[in-house]
Design an enzyme around this catalytic site. Sequence first.
Site, PDB file in Angstrom:
ATOM      1  N   LYS A  22       0.836  -1.203   0.000  1.00 48.19           N
ATOM      2  CA  LYS A  22       0.000   0.000   0.000  1.00 48.19           C
ATOM      3  C   LYS A  22       0.873   1.257   0.000  1.00 48.19           C
ATOM      4  CE  LYS A  22      -1.726   1.633   4.049  1.00 48.19           C
ATOM      5  NZ  LYS A  22      -1.418   3.056   4.278  1.00 48.19           N
ATOM      6  N   ASN A  23       1.822   1.306   0.920  1.00 48.70           N
ATOM      7  CA  ASN A  23       2.598   2.537   1.067  1.00 48.70           C
ATOM      8  C   ASN A  23       3.513   2.804  -0.123  1.00 48.70           C
ATOM      9  OD1 ASN A  23       1.325   3.040   3.439  1.00 48.70           O
ATOM     10  ND2 ASN A  23       3.060   2.513   4.771  1.00 48.70           N
ATOM     11  N   ARG A  94      -3.574  10.995   4.412  1.00 50.65           N
ATOM     12  CA  ARG A  94      -2.407  11.841   4.555  1.00 50.65           C
ATOM     13  C   ARG A  94      -1.459  11.766   3.352  1.00 50.65           C
ATOM     14  NH1 ARG A  94       1.062  14.079   8.151  1.00 50.65           N
ATOM     15  NH2 ARG A  94       3.200  13.462   7.778  1.00 50.65           N
ATOM     16  N   CYS A 118      -4.787   8.750   9.575  1.00 46.70           N
ATOM     17  CA  CYS A 118      -5.010   8.048  10.851  1.00 46.70           C
ATOM     18  C   CYS A 118      -4.782   8.991  12.025  1.00 46.70           C
ATOM     19  CB  CYS A 118      -4.028   6.889  10.993  1.00 46.70           C
ATOM     20  SG  CYS A 118      -4.588   5.347  10.274  1.00 46.70           S
ATOM     21  N   ARG A 123       1.383  14.538  13.324  1.00 49.63           N
ATOM     22  CA  ARG A 123       1.774  14.279  11.939  1.00 49.63           C
ATOM     23  C   ARG A 123       1.763  15.525  11.046  1.00 49.63           C
ATOM     24  NH1 ARG A 123      -0.559   8.543  10.033  1.00 49.63           N
ATOM     25  NH2 ARG A 123       1.389   8.497   8.890  1.00 49.63           N
ATOM     26  N   PRO A 124       2.651  16.464  11.302  1.00 52.36           N
ATOM     27  CA  PRO A 124       2.724  17.650  10.444  1.00 52.36           C
ATOM     28  C   PRO A 124       3.355  17.334   9.086  1.00 52.36           C
ATOM     29  CG  PRO A 124       4.469  17.704  12.086  1.00 52.36           C
ATOM     30  CD  PRO A 124       3.668  16.462  12.363  1.00 52.36           C
ATOM     31  N   VAL A 125       3.354  18.348   8.189  1.00 51.91           N
ATOM     32  CA  VAL A 125       4.005  18.159   6.883  1.00 51.91           C
ATOM     33  C   VAL A 125       5.115  19.199   6.676  1.00 51.91           C
ATOM     34  CG1 VAL A 125       2.088  17.005   5.705  1.00 51.91           C
ATOM     35  CG2 VAL A 125       2.191  19.507   5.714  1.00 51.91           C
ATOM     36  N   ASP A 126       5.604  19.773   7.789  1.00 49.64           N
ATOM     37  CA  ASP A 126       6.609  20.836   7.677  1.00 49.64           C
ATOM     38  C   ASP A 126       7.868  20.396   6.922  1.00 49.64           C
ATOM     39  OD1 ASP A 126       6.806  19.176  10.013  1.00 49.64           O
ATOM     40  OD2 ASP A 126       8.436  20.444  10.728  1.00 49.64           O
ATOM     41  N   ASP A 308       4.527   0.398  12.101  1.00 47.33           N
ATOM     42  CA  ASP A 308       3.290  -0.157  11.547  1.00 47.33           C
ATOM     43  C   ASP A 308       3.070  -1.622  11.947  1.00 47.33           C
ATOM     44  OD1 ASP A 308       2.709   2.237  10.384  1.00 47.33           O
ATOM     45  OD2 ASP A 308       3.193   1.644   8.336  1.00 47.33           O
ATOM     46  N   ARG A 400      -8.616   0.082   4.490  1.00 54.18           N
ATOM     47  CA  ARG A 400      -7.609   0.994   3.943  1.00 54.18           C
ATOM     48  C   ARG A 400      -6.315   0.244   3.631  1.00 54.18           C
ATOM     49  NH1 ARG A 400      -6.045   5.474   7.590  1.00 54.18           N
ATOM     50  NH2 ARG A 400      -4.678   5.684   5.822  1.00 54.18           N
TER      51      ARG A 400
HETATM   52  C1  UD1 Z   1       4.714   6.656   6.388  1.00 52.21           C
HETATM   53  C2  UD1 Z   1       3.756   5.495   6.215  1.00 52.21           C
HETATM   54  C3  UD1 Z   1       3.159   5.086   7.555  1.00 52.21           C
HETATM   55  C4  UD1 Z   1       4.266   4.808   8.554  1.00 52.21           C
HETATM   56  C5  UD1 Z   1       5.251   5.957   8.623  1.00 52.21           C
HETATM   57  C6  UD1 Z   1       6.470   5.657   9.491  1.00 52.21           C
HETATM   58  C7  UD1 Z   1       2.879   5.925   3.993  1.00 52.21           C
HETATM   59  C8  UD1 Z   1       1.695   6.283   3.164  1.00 52.21           C
HETATM   60  N1  UD1 Z   1       2.677   5.909   5.305  1.00 52.21           N
HETATM   61  O1  UD1 Z   1       3.952   7.749   6.898  1.00 52.21           O
HETATM   62  O2  UD1 Z   1       2.359   3.919   7.360  1.00 52.21           O
HETATM   63  O3  UD1 Z   1       3.716   4.598   9.834  1.00 52.21           O
HETATM   64  O4  UD1 Z   1       5.739   6.288   7.302  1.00 52.21           O
HETATM   65  O5  UD1 Z   1       7.112   4.515   9.049  1.00 52.21           O
HETATM   66  O6  UD1 Z   1       3.935   5.605   3.485  1.00 52.21           O
HETATM   67  N2  UD1 Z   1       7.099  14.334  10.625  1.00 52.21           N
HETATM   68  C9  UD1 Z   1       7.238  15.666  10.884  1.00 52.21           C
HETATM   69  N3  UD1 Z   1       7.112  16.548   9.842  1.00 52.21           N
HETATM   70  C10 UD1 Z   1       6.861  16.138   8.571  1.00 52.21           C
HETATM   71  C11 UD1 Z   1       6.721  14.769   8.312  1.00 52.21           C
HETATM   72  C12 UD1 Z   1       6.842  13.880   9.361  1.00 52.21           C
HETATM   73  O7  UD1 Z   1       7.471  16.075  12.024  1.00 52.21           O
HETATM   74  O8  UD1 Z   1       6.769  16.981   7.676  1.00 52.21           O
HETATM   75  C13 UD1 Z   1       7.226  13.356  11.729  1.00 52.21           C
HETATM   76  C14 UD1 Z   1       5.941  12.569  11.956  1.00 52.21           C
HETATM   77  O9  UD1 Z   1       5.040  13.266  12.778  1.00 52.21           O
HETATM   78  C15 UD1 Z   1       6.460  11.301  12.596  1.00 52.21           C
HETATM   79  C16 UD1 Z   1       7.816  11.114  11.898  1.00 52.21           C
HETATM   80  O10 UD1 Z   1       8.164  12.379  11.357  1.00 52.21           O
HETATM   81  O11 UD1 Z   1       6.689  11.506  13.964  1.00 52.21           O
HETATM   82  C17 UD1 Z   1       7.823  10.086  10.789  1.00 52.21           C
HETATM   83  O12 UD1 Z   1       6.754  10.316   9.902  1.00 52.21           O
HETATM   84  P1  UD1 Z   1       6.839   9.955   8.350  1.00 52.21           P
HETATM   85  O13 UD1 Z   1       7.988   9.018   8.148  1.00 52.21           O
HETATM   86  O14 UD1 Z   1       6.819  11.207   7.568  1.00 52.21           O
HETATM   87  O15 UD1 Z   1       5.496   9.175   8.131  1.00 52.21           O
HETATM   88  P2  UD1 Z   1       4.546   9.219   6.867  1.00 52.21           P
HETATM   89  O16 UD1 Z   1       5.346   9.402   5.629  1.00 52.21           O
HETATM   90  O17 UD1 Z   1       3.401  10.112   7.129  1.00 52.21           O
END
Ligand code: UD1
Length: 425
Positions: A22-23, A94, A118, A123-126, A308, A400
Amino acid sequence: MDQIIVRGNGPLHGEIPIAGAKNACLTLMPATLLTDQPLTLTNAPRLSDIRTMTALLQSLGAEVASLNDGTVLALSSHGLDNHTADYDIVRKMRASILVLGPMLARDGHAIVSLPGGCAIGARPVDLHLKALEAMGAELDLRDGYVHAKAAGGLKGAVIDFPVVSVGATENALMAATLARGTTVLKNAAREPEIVDLAQCLRRMGAQIEGEGSSTITIQGVQALGGATHPVVTDRIELGTYMLAPAICGGEVELLGGRIDLLAAFCEKLDQAGVSVTETARGLKVARKNGRIRAVDVVTEPFPGFPTDLQAQMMALLCTAEGTSVLEETIFENRFMHAPELARMGARIEVHGGHATVHGVAKMRGAPVMATDLRASVSLILAGLAAEGETIVSRVYHLDRGYEKVVRKLRGVGADIERIKEPADA
Ligand code: UD1
């Protein structure tokens, strides 16, 4: 809403086919936005998250055809006529933020709603946004949307991520393929899904080196072309089903399984008393003699133990001999399954990012509530080994990320069914 009913009925035997990840698929699909040529993905999983990404890409004007019973996705972005990813679709998932980098890289502008997903922490996108800014994008956050522009196109940059992020690495990697000059991603995520994305982008003509290590170097090219790419095996689905015979006893072969996708997880299974052997078709998993032994687990970015699989591993450790400590370091609110497992007789104490699990001899079936994708499957696993009946509600989370879960578990002898929730429930 549907419910899943599970009744513990002893050891499991047989084989389970593992789907494409999926991911990985959720990041490969937006790669179509980088080119006007066709992209074909094979070994695609049939999941509601994939349908959400399909709807999102279609809303932008891309064509997405689902062929061969959904296992082949034929994508084309030659007719892209909308650069706004709307809140109504993005809020469902997300991973929608992954359309931002590619659209911006190819056409120099994009508007994308800030995502949902979820409920497992802030879970920010900064990190996604900072990476694109480093490549010269001008970003403006207004009314819940990211308005992004790169009038003269993106340019190569050195980006040193302060935290390992799978999604931010993917967004930056895709964007960098069309940026002018060289981009270096430091402290990049090393997950197999990143390697899969890099391999697909290379098939499309991108110049990438170092994927799978923490430094990825991308030499931007003028344009990318079409490709056909098979989606890598879903290591989280694989690990989840590996836990079924570990919890219930018996022996199950996971078709398409590979140890290198889950080395840290396999090591913990070995310590807990579960044997994993490679076969010509995948992995064979069986419980060694006696009760599962307690083990401590710390979730980490790849190649560490995956967050996960934390909920599913907890389901196993609930009936282990001794006390296990699970430490969650990736997401701050990811023990929502613990109180549900406790309803089934588990003894778990949660303090911040630590969960202490005191193993009990047997769990008992109970009505429980799925709170997120991985939590929901952990309740099913626990139910498979519990005495009596477990009724799992809110199973839409499950759709999902797990295709045909009932059919796959029935195939190895589990007593499991999906029903419509009674009207007065
Ligand atoms: C992806 C996976 C999810 C998995 C996660 C960690 C997909 C679709 N989802 O999620 O199933 O649980 O990796 O292996 O591939 N963070 C920030 N700022 C950001 C982005 C992330 O602070 O801009 C933090 C997050 O809050 C978290 C950490 O970084 O604490 C890791 O998150 P990230 O690896 O980005 O997870 P996803 O890509 O959302």
